[in-house]
Design a protein around this motif. Structure first.
Motif, PDB file in Angstrom:
ATOM      1  N   VAL A  13       7.781  10.881 -12.522  1.00 51.05           N
ATOM      2  CA  VAL A  13       7.833   9.788 -11.991  1.00 51.05           C
ATOM      3  C   VAL A  13       8.798   8.633 -12.594  1.00 51.05           C
ATOM      4  O   VAL A  13       9.213   7.623 -11.784  1.00 51.05           O
ATOM      5  CB  VAL A  13       6.428   9.130 -11.953  1.00 51.05           C
ATOM      6  N   ILE A 118       2.682   2.763 -13.199  1.00 51.19           N
ATOM      7  CA  ILE A 118       1.826   3.977 -13.024  1.00 51.19           C
ATOM      8  C   ILE A 118       0.464   4.320 -13.773  1.00 51.19           C
ATOM      9  O   ILE A 118      -0.601   4.469 -13.364  1.00 51.19           O
ATOM     10  CB  ILE A 118       2.511   5.286 -12.938  1.00 51.19           C
ATOM     11  N   THR A 227       2.719   0.219  -2.640  1.00 53.32           N
ATOM     12  CA  THR A 227       3.405   1.466  -2.893  1.00 53.32           C
ATOM     13  C   THR A 227       3.193   1.740  -4.321  1.00 53.32           C
ATOM     14  O   THR A 227       2.672   3.046  -4.570  1.00 53.32           O
ATOM     15  CB  THR A 227       4.878   1.471  -2.520  1.00 53.32           C
ATOM     16  N   SER A 231       0.932   4.763  -5.630  1.00 54.70           N
ATOM     17  CA  SER A 231       1.413   6.057  -6.379  1.00 54.70           C
ATOM     18  C   SER A 231       0.674   5.916  -7.782  1.00 54.70           C
ATOM     19  O   SER A 231       0.275   7.010  -8.444  1.00 54.70           O
ATOM     20  CB  SER A 231       2.931   5.430  -7.000  1.00 54.70           C
ATOM     21  N   TYR A 235      -0.449   9.701  -8.254  1.00 52.46           N
ATOM     22  CA  TYR A 235       0.655  10.565  -9.330  1.00 52.46           C
ATOM     23  C   TYR A 235      -0.147  11.184 -10.315  1.00 52.46           C
ATOM     24  O   TYR A 235       0.124  12.368 -10.865  1.00 52.46           O
ATOM     25  CB  TYR A 235       1.881   9.622  -9.625  1.00 52.46           C
TER      26      TYR A 235
END
Length: 257
Positions: A13, A118, A227, A231, A235
């Motif tokens: 990522v 993340i 977004t 994610s 992820y």
């Protein structure tokens, strides 16, 4: 658990920050003007990205022989990238320590920015370990270790001062546009570049976003935050082999000698 570069650096990522790191790098004219005159990475972006990733992964995960091999490759590529100051240019040198410091700094700050989007904010021990690890990306070339700011607080001061001095000019704006809006794009570029431009713009400081002419509004900001939140849910749940695929791919193509 404390996690350093050797653990966090394998996360695929982090590639989401590639555009941010590149635009930050070229906004420094000592880097950007050299890229403009000596690099065709806008025509071959995947080759440039693969070369950068292979270097990073080799330094972190590779053998001494692999590190030596990628160091030779980088030094060969950097050899011609130099110009004395003249009426058209302030001059540049790919072996200049301050330029190398800036490139490594953009990689570090971008990796932390994306990782924390993340996985959440790093604790102090993990953040310190990751910070110390990143100096290896520069010292594996010619960056003197003493140039790397002593700690994260010192880096923050260096980063803030450096950002204030950045400004996109005609030369670097042309490089950025060639990268983000390729002429005669291939199919994969047609599919991928709208998202790549969006993520890059969202991760950039507002000053450079404007300087490079990237459209942004409150609506863009809301969609970007959504977004990133989506994610952060999806992820980390992907299998490790998927999340670490870029690292395994690049090292698999690197000769051990």
């Amino acid at each position: 658990m404390v996690r350093g570069l050797a653990d966090m650096g394998a996360e695929g990522v982090l590639l989401a920050g590639a555009g941010r790191a590149i635009l930050l790098q070229i906004a420094n004219p000592a880097v950007g003007h050299g890229v403009a005159e000596h690099s065709n990475f806008a025509e071959r972006p995947l080759d440039r990205l693969r070369a950068t990733l292979t270097y990073v992964y080799a330094v972190v995960y590779g053998t001494e022989e692999q590190v030596a091999a990628v160091r030779r490759r980088v030094n060969r590529a950097h050899g011609p990238v130099r110009r004395k100051p003249d009426a058209r240019s302030a001059g540049y040198d790919a072996f200049d320590a301050q330029s190398q410091l800036w490139v490594v700094a953009t990689l570090y700050d971008t990796a932390v920015t994306v990782y924390e989007r993340i996985y959440g904010t790093l604790d102090d021990d993990a953040a310190d370990l990751m910070y110390r690890d990143y100096v290896r990306l520069g010292t594996a070339l010619q960056l003197p270790a003493e140039l790397w700011p002593a700690d994260r607080e010192a880096f923050g001061s260096y980063w803030k001062t450096s950002l204030e001095g950045l400004e996109a000019d005609d030369v670097t704006s042309h490089v950025a546009r060639s990268l983000l809006y390729p002429e005669d794009p291939l199919l994969w570029q047609r599919l991928a570049m709208p998202l790549a431009r969006f993520i890059t713009a969202g991760l950039l400081p507002d000053k450079l976003r404007r300087g490079f002419g990237l459209p942004w509004s409150e609506r863009h900001g809301r969609w970007f935050d959504r977004t990133m939140r989506w994610s952060a849910v999806v992820y980390p749940r992907l299998p490790r082999r998927v999340r670490h695929w870029p690292k395994n791919y690049c090292l698999g193509r690197l000769s051990p000698a």
